[in-house]
Write a protein that holds these residues in place. Structure first.
Motif, mmCIF file in Angstrom:
data_model
loop_
_atom_site.group_PDB
_atom_site.id
_atom_site.type_symbol
_atom_site.label_atom_id
_atom_site.label_comp_id
_atom_site.label_asym_id
_atom_site.label_seq_id
_atom_site.Cartn_x
_atom_site.Cartn_y
_atom_site.Cartn_z
ATOM 1 N N VAL A 1 -9.588 -24.612 -20.950
ATOM 2 C CA VAL A 1 -9.293 -22.337 -20.731
ATOM 3 C C VAL A 1 -10.165 -22.833 -19.237
ATOM 4 C CG1 VAL A 1 -9.866 -20.099 -21.125
ATOM 5 C CG2 VAL A 1 -9.030 -21.694 -22.734
ATOM 6 N N THR A 2 -9.335 -22.153 -17.926
ATOM 7 C CA THR A 2 -9.912 -21.926 -16.947
ATOM 8 C C THR A 2 -10.384 -20.625 -16.239
ATOM 9 O OG1 THR A 2 -8.438 -23.832 -15.801
ATOM 10 C CG2 THR A 2 -10.196 -23.033 -14.130
ATOM 11 N N PRO A 3 -11.574 -19.835 -16.469
ATOM 12 C CA PRO A 3 -11.642 -18.350 -16.609
ATOM 13 C C PRO A 3 -11.820 -17.880 -15.623
ATOM 14 C CG PRO A 3 -13.539 -19.387 -17.312
ATOM 15 C CD PRO A 3 -12.558 -20.922 -17.182
ATOM 16 N N LEU A 4 -12.354 -19.011 -14.260
ATOM 17 C CA LEU A 4 -12.263 -19.005 -12.539
ATOM 18 C C LEU A 4 -11.885 -19.820 -12.069
ATOM 19 C CD1 LEU A 4 -13.853 -17.071 -10.978
ATOM 20 C CD2 LEU A 4 -15.347 -18.828 -10.722
ATOM 21 N N ILE A 5 -10.147 -19.226 -11.502
ATOM 22 C CA ILE A 5 -9.623 -19.963 -10.311
ATOM 23 C C ILE A 5 -9.795 -18.948 -8.971
ATOM 24 C CG2 ILE A 5 -7.333 -20.615 -9.320
ATOM 25 C CD1 ILE A 5 -6.874 -20.781 -12.285
ATOM 26 N N LEU A 6 -10.504 -20.173 -7.622
ATOM 27 C CA LEU A 6 -10.462 -18.819 -6.262
ATOM 28 C C LEU A 6 -9.718 -19.844 -5.596
ATOM 29 C CD1 LEU A 6 -14.135 -18.402 -6.218
ATOM 30 C CD2 LEU A 6 -12.621 -16.678 -6.968
ATOM 31 N N ALA A 7 -8.713 -18.896 -4.819
ATOM 32 C CA ALA A 7 -7.872 -19.679 -3.884
ATOM 33 C C ALA A 7 -8.122 -18.944 -2.382
ATOM 34 C CB ALA A 7 -6.120 -19.796 -4.474
ATOM 35 N N TRP A 8 -8.541 -19.540 -1.529
ATOM 36 C CA TRP A 8 -8.736 -19.060 -0.076
ATOM 37 C C TRP A 8 -7.175 -19.951 0.850
ATOM 38 C CZ3 TRP A 8 -12.587 -21.256 -3.142
ATOM 39 C CH2 TRP A 8 -14.058 -20.401 -3.190
ATOM 40 N N ASN A 9 -7.524 -19.689 1.998
ATOM 41 C CA ASN A 9 -6.216 -20.173 2.464
ATOM 42 C C ASN A 9 -6.978 -20.476 3.915
ATOM 43 O OD1 ASN A 9 -3.936 -19.033 0.870
ATOM 44 N ND2 ASN A 9 -3.670 -21.135 1.265
ATOM 45 N N PRO A 10 -7.669 -20.576 4.842
ATOM 46 C CA PRO A 10 -8.536 -20.437 5.788
ATOM 47 C C PRO A 10 -8.094 -20.680 7.245
ATOM 48 C CG PRO A 10 -9.782 -22.491 4.336
ATOM 49 C CD PRO A 10 -8.566 -21.788 3.843
ATOM 50 N N ALA A 11 -6.656 -21.365 7.287
ATOM 51 C CA ALA A 11 -6.224 -21.946 8.543
ATOM 52 C C ALA A 11 -4.427 -21.274 7.876
ATOM 53 C CB ALA A 11 -6.437 -22.910 8.766
ATOM 54 N N PRO A 12 -3.954 -21.756 8.738
ATOM 55 C CA PRO A 12 -2.288 -21.772 8.337
ATOM 56 C C PRO A 12 -1.698 -23.210 8.455
ATOM 57 C CG PRO A 12 -2.269 -20.919 10.526
ATOM 58 C CD PRO A 12 -3.880 -21.388 10.053
ATOM 59 N N ASN A 13 -1.390 -23.756 7.039
ATOM 60 C CA ASN A 13 -1.106 -24.627 6.607
ATOM 61 C C ASN A 13 -1.968 -25.050 5.867
ATOM 62 O OD1 ASN A 13 1.655 -24.186 6.741
ATOM 63 N ND2 ASN A 13 1.593 -25.639 9.158
ATOM 64 N N MET A 14 -3.720 -24.716 5.481
ATOM 65 C CA MET A 14 -4.155 -25.396 4.499
ATOM 66 C C MET A 14 -4.529 -23.721 3.473
ATOM 67 S SD MET A 14 -8.437 -25.643 6.176
ATOM 68 C CE MET A 14 -7.746 -26.999 7.490
ATOM 69 N N GLY A 15 -5.067 -24.926 1.995
ATOM 70 C CA GLY A 15 -5.256 -24.176 1.315
ATOM 71 C C GLY A 15 -6.519 -25.079 0.638
ATOM 72 N N VAL A 16 -7.456 -24.430 0.195
ATOM 73 C CA VAL A 16 -9.262 -24.406 -0.867
ATOM 74 C C VAL A 16 -9.291 -23.831 -2.257
ATOM 75 C CG1 VAL A 16 -11.904 -24.902 -0.773
ATOM 76 C CG2 VAL A 16 -9.698 -24.754 1.452
ATOM 77 N N THR A 17 -9.394 -24.874 -3.129
ATOM 78 C CA THR A 17 -9.396 -24.138 -4.217
ATOM 79 C C THR A 17 -11.380 -24.296 -4.945
ATOM 80 O OG1 THR A 17 -8.458 -26.143 -5.364
ATOM 81 C CG2 THR A 17 -7.029 -23.986 -5.086
ATOM 82 N N ALA A 18 -11.310 -24.319 -5.666
ATOM 83 C CA ALA A 18 -12.390 -23.786 -6.582
ATOM 84 C C ALA A 18 -12.056 -23.667 -7.903
ATOM 85 C CB ALA A 18 -14.057 -23.203 -6.074
ATOM 86 N N GLN A 19 -12.630 -24.440 -9.221
ATOM 87 C CA GLN A 19 -12.659 -23.570 -10.222
ATOM 88 C C GLN A 19 -13.522 -24.227 -10.775
ATOM 89 O OE1 GLN A 19 -8.417 -25.084 -12.015
ATOM 90 N NE2 GLN A 19 -7.733 -25.574 -9.449
ATOM 91 N N PHE A 20 -13.554 -23.525 -12.623
ATOM 92 C CA PHE A 20 -14.677 -23.591 -13.610
ATOM 93 C C PHE A 20 -13.364 -24.068 -14.590
ATOM 94 C CE2 PHE A 20 -17.751 -23.335 -16.685
ATOM 95 C CZ PHE A 20 -18.676 -24.150 -16.375
ATOM 96 N N GLN A 21 -13.757 -25.084 -14.821
ATOM 97 C CA GLN A 21 -12.748 -25.588 -16.454
ATOM 98 C C GLN A 21 -13.472 -25.433 -17.772
ATOM 99 O OE1 GLN A 21 -9.270 -28.491 -16.314
ATOM 100 N NE2 GLN A 21 -10.606 -29.326 -17.274
ATOM 101 N N VAL A 22 -12.859 -25.065 -19.027
ATOM 102 C CA VAL A 22 -13.830 -25.370 -19.609
ATOM 103 C C VAL A 22 -12.901 -25.798 -21.464
ATOM 104 C CG1 VAL A 22 -14.492 -24.666 -21.722
ATOM 105 C CG2 VAL A 22 -15.698 -23.705 -19.668
ATOM 106 N N GLN A 23 -13.089 -27.130 -21.512
ATOM 107 C CA GLN A 23 -12.746 -27.903 -22.446
ATOM 108 C C GLN A 23 -12.774 -28.180 -24.057
ATOM 109 O OE1 GLN A 23 -10.464 -31.601 -22.074
ATOM 110 N NE2 GLN A 23 -11.373 -32.797 -23.490
ATOM 111 N N ALA A 24 -12.601 -27.229 -24.970
ATOM 112 C CA ALA A 24 -13.410 -27.772 -26.023
ATOM 113 C C ALA A 24 -12.616 -28.462 -27.840
ATOM 114 C CB ALA A 24 -13.105 -25.413 -26.398
#
Length: 307
Positions: free
Chosen positions: A138-161
């Motif tokens: 389960v990943t309760p937190l997913i964040l997505a940025w697009n700081p520039a054209p054709n660029m993507g940055v993600t940050a996630q916090f995943q929990v494996q039970a």
């Protein structure tokens, strides 16, 4: 164009009867070979989210010791994984990023045979075959940025039970029988000429297995790909690097030199993305440079579609 599919991959390096192989039972806690192209991009916000299916196959008969030499033990491991995934991105923002969440339910078929040899004599032999549910992610937190054209940055916090099938006396297990908490960071950039570079880093912080009093050290993995966009296809090279960065902890008789593992993998990768159609990814990796674990082959086919 985010990887929405995560499933348990091979129990690479599995070896319950010899102590020199890293992590408990030699198995990585979370999957490797999941991401290639587009790891910094996420799906758009849609009414019903994105559904995915992934099938992967891992095979090995090659165990490597701490020096990278082939072990005397005879082993054969084959793992077929099927993962059902769901990700939902929203229009809500947090820290300037789009917010989302996801979940993955994997099922795994595993077959393994092991002969432990000492001075040319087999002193231990075992085999197992199992098709069961693996550990829920389960990943309760997913964040997505697009700081520039054709660029993507993600940050996630995943929990494996620890919901997967587990038996401490069995040679192989779809579940690892402990919790894992994983910060994940992804990045993708596509040049004006269509050349893409993507990378994703993940740390697995593990709790103790209560059935064995064994705690696997912190695991680091980096997945990467470089390829050229040609119409709806992206074709290039993908792979991963896995390295256990802290020692295992457990009974002194089960720990050898900290039990740290590492391995590289490389191979061809291709993806298909066209608005309105399911997105498809395919790769075939060969592992090399293994230490304290197995060295094998990983093939995966994934499909995802937003509704």
């Amino acid at each position: 164009m985010k990887r929405t599919l995560v499933t348990l991959t091979a129990c690479a390096g599995l070896l319950t009867a010899a102590s020199a192989y890293a992590t408990e039972n030699g198995s990585p806690t979370t999957p490797m070979g999941v991401y290639e192209f587009g790891s910094g991009f996420l799906p758009p916000a849609t009414p019903y989210g994105t559904f995915g299916l992934r099938t992967s196959y891992y095979t090995t008969d090659n165990l490597r010791d701490a020096s990278g030499n082939r072990a005397d033990n005879d082993v054969s491991i084959d793992v077929l994984s099927i993962g059902l995934a769901y990700i939902h991105m929203t229009d809500k923002t947090l820290f300037g990023a789009r917010y989302g969440f996801s979940g993955v339910m994997p099922f795994t078929r595993m077959n393994a045979d092991l002969d432990v040899n000492v001075n040319g004599t087999t002193v231990f032999s075992d085999s197992a075959s199992v098709f069961r549910q693996a550990d829920l992610q389960v990943t309760p937190l997913i964040l997505a940025w697009n700081p520039a054209p054709n660029m993507g940055v993600t940050a996630q916090f995943q929990v494996q039970a620890p919901t997967g099938d587990y038996d401490k006396d069995r040679l192989i297990n779809p579940g690892v029988n402990h919790w894992a908490f994983s910060p994940i960071f992804g990045f993708s950039y596509i040049t004006d000429t269509g050349l893409e570079f993507s990378t994703l880093s993940q740390f697995d912080i593990n709790t103790e297995n209560p059935d064995t009093d064994y705690r696997t050290g912190i695991e680091y993995k980096n997945e990467f790909a470089i390829g050229q966009h040609v119409d709806s296809y992206t074709v290039g090279l993908g792979g991963y690097y896995y390295h256990q960065i802290t020692d295992d902890k457990g009974d002194a008789d089960t720990i050898y030199d900290g039990n740290r593992a590492r391995v590289w993998a490389l191979g061809p990768a291709v993806s298909f993305f066209k608005p309105g159609l399911p997105t498809v990814w395919l790769h075939a990796y060969k592992e090399f440079g293994a230490r304290n674990r197995a060295e094998g082959y990983n093939v995966a086919l994934r499909i995802a579609h937003s509704f």
